[in-house]
Design an enzyme around this catalytic site. Structure first.
Site, short mmCIF file in Angstrom:
data_model
loop_
_atom_site.label_atom_id
_atom_site.label_comp_id
_atom_site.label_asym_id
_atom_site.label_seq_id
_atom_site.Cartn_x
_atom_site.Cartn_y
_atom_site.Cartn_z
N ARG A 130 52.33 39.74 39.32
CA ARG A 130 53.04 40.96 38.79
C ARG A 130 53.98 40.90 39.62
NH1 ARG A 130 52.09 46.77 42.06
NH2 ARG A 130 54.61 45.60 42.49
N HIS A 146 45.04 44.32 39.43
CA HIS A 146 45.89 43.46 38.64
C HIS A 146 46.21 41.82 38.98
CE1 HIS A 146 48.97 42.83 42.20
NE2 HIS A 146 48.54 44.14 42.39
#
Ligand SMILES: *[C@@H]1O[C@H](CO)[C@@H](O)[C@H](O)[C@H]1NC(C)=O
Length: 237
Positions: free
Chosen positions: A147, A144
């Site tokens: 975050r 990802h």
């Protein structure tokens, strides 16, 4: 050596074939080439990310540019080192040292960055495809973009708040004086705004580096994702 855990890009190069070397201008020199996407005959009906051109309106008389293949054609591989629009915070009472970059020590918030191709000990490794090789396939595995921390990771904040609301309270002084009015402002789990831009830029970067592979595709590229972390990538790819 430290490897960013935010994005781990794993590229597999397969199938080597001899490259053609031009000796004089071809008859098509200077003519226009353009990309056609989705691949002719590909089934786009099943995927809402690739609607049929007829349902996204009239594209007008313009054509898109031809697909790029930067790793095959450029003299150097692109290197991700931009953290825009992040700014490195300055330590309160210490001069920043050249050897310590706090942006690489922010855990899941750290910006992704490229590492030199020789990082893993392969001598003379290069991200650029050698002249006598052709890239035919790319696989990308990653987690990802930047975050927020895992739920429950704000233990320090919880401890500060517990102390602040205790009977005796506390008073921070000196470099920690900011704690007297500090609040914890990070969310949890989901991408930060910067993380979303990373996903978008990663997709765009892949299109520029490997877009030419699409021209030989007979099927749409496969995007496999389980969470919001990936859904910006196909938007820009
Ligand atoms: C690495 O590159 C240098 C310079 O081109 C060359 O002299 C050397 O032999 C290369 N080493 C290997 C292991 O290929």
């Amino acid at each position: 050596m430290r490897v960013s855990s935010i994005l781990f890009v794993f590229i597999v190069e397969t199938s080597v074939k001899a490259a053609k070397t031009a000796t004089r201008a071809s008859s098509f020199a200077g003519s226009t080439t353009a990309a056609i996407f989705p691949p002719v005959g590909a089934d786009t009906a099943a995927n809402s990310l690739f609607p049929n051109p007829s349902v996204v309106g009239y594209a007008g008389p313009t054509i898109t540019g031809d697909e790029a293949a930067v790793l095959q054609t450029a003299p150097a591989a692109p290197f991700v080192d931009s953290v825009f629009p992040l700014v490195e915070p300055q330590p309160l009472e210490a001069a920043p040292t050249a050897s310590f970059d706090i942006l690489t020590h922010l855990g899941s918030l750290s910006p992704f960055r490229s590492l030199p191709p020789t990082t893993f000990g392969v001598i003379n490794a290069s991200a650029v495809v050698p002249d006598d090789c052709t890239l035919t396939q790319v696989h990308l595995l990653h987690r990802h973009g930047a975050r927020y921390p895992t739920i429950g990771a704000n233990e320090v904040a919880a401890a500060v708040h517990a102390a602040a609301t205790s009977e005796e309270g506390f008073e921070a002084t000196g470099p920690l004086k900011f704690l007297n009015t500090w609040t914890y402002k990070l969310g949890a789990e989901i991408l930060t705004p910067f993380g979303r831009s990373q996903m978008f830029n990663l997709g765009m970067g892949f299109r520029v580096k490997y877009g030419e592979l699409l021209k030989e595709a007979t099927e749409l590229p496969v995007f496999r994702t389980l969470s919001e972390g990936f859904n910006k990538f196909p938007l820009s790819y």
